[in-house]
Design a protein around this motif. Structure first.
Motif, short mmCIF file in Angstrom:
data_model
loop_
_atom_site.label_atom_id
_atom_site.label_comp_id
_atom_site.label_asym_id
_atom_site.label_seq_id
_atom_site.Cartn_x
_atom_site.Cartn_y
_atom_site.Cartn_z
N HIS A 7 0.85 -1.19 0.00
CA HIS A 7 0.00 0.00 0.00
C HIS A 7 0.89 1.24 0.00
O HIS A 7 1.56 1.53 0.98
N ILE A 32 -0.48 -0.58 -4.69
CA ILE A 32 -1.57 0.39 -4.57
C ILE A 32 -1.00 1.79 -4.60
O ILE A 32 -0.11 2.13 -3.82
N HIS A 60 -2.89 -0.76 -8.86
CA HIS A 60 -4.26 -0.36 -8.54
C HIS A 60 -4.25 1.13 -8.18
O HIS A 60 -3.38 1.59 -7.45
N TYR A 63 -6.84 1.88 -2.79
CA TYR A 63 -7.30 0.71 -2.04
C TYR A 63 -8.73 0.34 -2.41
O TYR A 63 -9.06 -0.83 -2.55
N PHE A 66 -8.76 -1.55 -5.60
CA PHE A 66 -8.31 -2.92 -5.37
C PHE A 66 -9.47 -3.77 -4.85
O PHE A 66 -9.71 -4.88 -5.32
#
Length: 166
Positions: A7, A32, A60, A63, A66
């Motif tokens: 992330h 992410i 992505h 979040y 995703f």
């Protein structure tokens, strides 16, 4: 195989090392956004060596995107704030292991939504955190151990150590 989620990663060297670990373990890597570097960065290539071109990597936008793309994903959130350790839980083949950015971890607003899925790596009191790439390796290989290392070579070949016939 388990999947790794980073992330908002910030350090290209960590991402390269994690990508190499994913290739060797048969795991996919999900990045992410925002990402703090370019995927063509020389530090990624140096850390990932010639592994990066074999990496199953997905980007992505955020979040939420995703989650929309993977609505049934069972995610384990690796954080220093968890009560249970990474060794206290049982992993499944399609699990996702999520790690936060180097400077701040996974955002608190995500963690509070999933306290039962938060796990930590035990450390000495007062220490902030382990290196991100080391943390990924520790948790990923525990998941693989529990799954009996599916599709991975389990036996080494020491040809150079074997005696030659006389």
């Amino acid at each position: 195989m388990p999947n790794i989620i980073l992330h908002q990663p910030e350090q290209p060297g960590n991402a390269g090392t994690i990508g190499r670990t994913c290739v060797c373990a048969g795991a996919s890597l999900h990045l992410i956004e925002p990402i703090g570097f370019h995927l063509t960065d020389r530090y990624i290539k140096r850390a990932g060596l010639d592994y990066w071109n074999r990496l199953d990597v997905h980007r992505h936008m955020n979040y939420e995107t995703f989650l929309e793309e993977h609505p049934d994903a069972r995610i384990w959130y690796v954080t220093t704030k968890a009560k249970q350790t990474y060794a206290d839980v049982t992993y499944s083949e399609d699990d996702y292991l999520m790690f936060g950015k180097e400077s701040g971890g996974i955002p608190e607003e995500i963690l509070v939504q999933h306290p039962e899925r938060c796990i930590r790596i035990p450390m000495m009191e007062g220490e902030r955190s382990l290196n991100l790439s080391n943390s990924v390796s520790i948790v990923l290989y525990e998941a693989l151990r529990q799954l009996h290392f599916p599709n991975l070579v389990r036996e080494g070949h020491l040809h150079h150590l074997e005696e030659s016939p006389s």
